[in-house]
Design an enzyme around this catalytic site. Structure first.
Site, mmCIF file in Angstrom:
data_model
loop_
_atom_site.group_PDB
_atom_site.id
_atom_site.type_symbol
_atom_site.label_atom_id
_atom_site.label_comp_id
_atom_site.label_asym_id
_atom_site.label_seq_id
_atom_site.Cartn_x
_atom_site.Cartn_y
_atom_site.Cartn_z
ATOM 1 N N HIS A 31 -7.840 1.867 1.209
ATOM 2 C CA HIS A 31 -7.823 1.471 2.626
ATOM 3 C C HIS A 31 -8.663 2.445 3.461
ATOM 4 C CE1 HIS A 31 -5.302 -0.928 5.717
ATOM 5 N NE2 HIS A 31 -6.510 -0.689 6.188
ATOM 6 N N GLU A 47 0.826 -1.206 0.000
ATOM 7 C CA GLU A 47 0.000 0.000 0.000
ATOM 8 C C GLU A 47 0.860 1.256 0.000
ATOM 9 O OE1 GLU A 47 -2.860 -0.283 3.165
ATOM 10 O OE2 GLU A 47 -3.916 -1.949 2.235
#
Length: 529
Positions: free
Chosen positions: A279, A261
């Protein structure tokens, strides 16, 4: 006297600082600025972070006063829990702060996949009117498969049932009774994959669950089925998912989390049958505020040396309401126990008898150790460092449970061996509707004495006139005896007397009484709340 320093290393809600209260010096630092972070940690008693600040072994070593690391959120990938535990530093998070937000985002992904909402929006925003291309499906009477029926899974169950769906679940740790209570059918993982129209995964990321959904599992799914992951990146094998999405093995996927990420595999991001979000599971105003306030409260408890139920490196976890009242009792028993010890302790057994023995009572062992060391060591004793203090001193500790308690509904006893070969013990219980804390045994003598701030324990040869002797001494010293109980095993044998007094007794007074009654033991024990 200076206030404890609480370091806030990332942006947190104003309610977080408000929840800390006025008892701390709050210092702000950019946690991603490593030199600034390490410098600020030198005086920090606590640090509050989100996900960007790395609290690793180096950071913990730079903080000699650090007592607690608080993560305002759920994941702890950025905190070295092992290094913190070794250093006696508590690690806390906010495990329930985002569960509603995560459940709602999951429902949002399911709806987006069912009705092609993101793709339809994008096309229309570009001036394309494609009603037929984005024909979707209803959720009504579809089968929703939930992998992991924990708190978030249960919330999703309730929300999806409102759509008139059939909910099935796979969770090896959930009982059939719990599933029945939720209105869910438990299946094997393979059965769930084969039967479900929408699948959402809510498992912790462990070596066993990483990649648990890969080529073989995706091949079991219906070609019309969708899969959603808002839990942890890596639970679904991303390469296998790309293959399944591009070859028509499944219809689509909704992803909020990724192995890396921000994600580096842009093959997933470019697929039309994928809905992605960056997220956002905990990214609501409500979740952020809950997380900040929750860990602020934990920091207050930790810096007070109190039990923190959300501490991840402390055994005990969530404490059953039946066990919780015993915590304070056992801490006080620990203080009495150490006050009775005439030489260093080598071992201690924490024995829990009665109804509460059927619950997880591991917290009572921690409470006992905290009480034992509270008045023994110079540093502040917490539920994290108490086991370390025992280990450093070579004290072996056992927790023993027994569902049978003959005299009381529940009774907790601390018994141990000292380096001189002697044995000591003390037991207590909670009595009546007001749950009054009482000592009910000392070194084998049955008593029933409520706790008080100042206790005197005396042992001497049983003979007439002893009470008059020490009563006269305390009276002349203007020290009031608030309560007293005498126990003996046989007439003319050894007697044990327990007194509660209203104020501390000077050592010279205790010496006079000790001599006057020829006491084998005369110990004043001051109980710290």
């Amino acid at each position: 006297m200076s206030k404890p320093v609480v370091l806030i290393a990332e942006e947190l809600s104003p309610a977080t600082v408000e929840a800390l209260g006025p008892d701390f010096d709050v210092v702000n630092v950019d946690g991603t600025d490593r030199p600034a972070l390490l410098s600020a940690l030198a005086t920090a008693d606590a640090i509050l972070v989100r996900s960007a600040t790395k609290v690793d072994e180096e950071a913990i070593a730079a903080a000699p006063n650090l007592k607690v690391v608080a993560r305002a959120g759920v994941g702890l990938d950025n905190v070295d829990i092992k290094a913190a535990t070794t250093a006696g530093v508590m690690v806390v998070n906010a495990p329930t702060s985002n569960i509603i937000s995560a459940a709602e985002l999951t429902v949002g992904h399911i709806l987006s996949l069912a009705r092609h909402i993101p793709a339809a929006h994008s096309a229309l925003a570009q001036g394309q009117w494609k009603r037929s291309k984005y024909t979707g499906v209803e959720l009504y009477e579809k089968t929703i498969g939930i992998i992991g029926l924990g708190r978030i899974g249960a919330l999703i169950t309730a929300r999806m049932q409102a759509f008139g769906t059939n909910v099935v679940a796979y969770d090896p740790y959930i009982t059939s009774a719990r599933a029945q209570q939720l209105g869910v059918t438990l299946l094997s993982l393979d059965e769930l994959l084969a039967q479900s129209d929408f699948i959402t995964i809510h498992m912790p990321k462990t070596p066993e669950t990483t990649g648990m959904i890969s080529d073989d599992q995706l091949a079991l799914m219906k070609p019309t089925a969708f899969i959603v992951n808002v839990a942890r990146g890596g639970l679904i094998d991303e390469d296998a998912l790309v293959r399944a999405l591009t070859t028509g093995v499944i219809a689509g996927a909704g992803l909020d989390v990724f192995v890396s990420e921000p994600p580096t595999d842009h093959r997933l991001l470019g697929l039309e049958n994928v809905v992605v979000t960056p997220h956002l599971g905990a990214s609501t105003d409500e979740a952020q505020e809950k997380a900040g306030v929750s860990v602020a409260k934990s920091v207050r408890l930790a810096l007070s040396g109190e039990l923190v139920p959300d501490a991840v490196n402390v055994a005990g976890g969530v404490i059953d309401p039946s066990v919780r009242p015993g915590i304070a009792l056992v801490e006080k028993l620990g203080q009495v126990f150490s006050g009775l010890a005439g030489s260093p302790l080598t071992s201690v057994d924490v024995v829990v008898r009665g109804e509460i023995a059927g619950f997880d009572v591991s917290v009572l062992k921690l409470a006992a150790l905290k009480g034992i060391f509270t008045n023994v060591v110079s540093e502040t004793v917490s539920y994290v460092n108490a086991p370390l203090l025992a280990e450093q001193r070579g004290v072996t500790v056992r927790l023993i449970t027994d569902p049978v308690s003959e005299e009381y509904r529940n009774i907790i006893q601390l018994s141990g061996a000292l380096s001189d070969g002697s044995q000591i013990s003390v037991a207590g219980t909670l009595t009546g509707t007001k749950q009054i804390e009482k000592i009910v045994e000392i070194n084998g003598y049955d008593v029933e004495v409520p706790f008080a701030q100042h206790l005197l324990v005396m042992m001497y040869d049983d003979r007439p006139g002893i009470v008059a002797v020490y009563g006269k001494e305390f009276g002349e010293a203007s020290i009031n005896i608030a309560g007293m109980q005498i126990a003996r095993t046989a007439a003319g044998g050894k007697a044990l007397s327990v007194l509660t007094i209203d104020s501390p007794a000077p050592e010279e007074l205790l010496d006079r009484v000790r001599t006057a009654i020829a006491a084998d033991v005369l110990t004043e024990i001051d109980i710290t709340d």
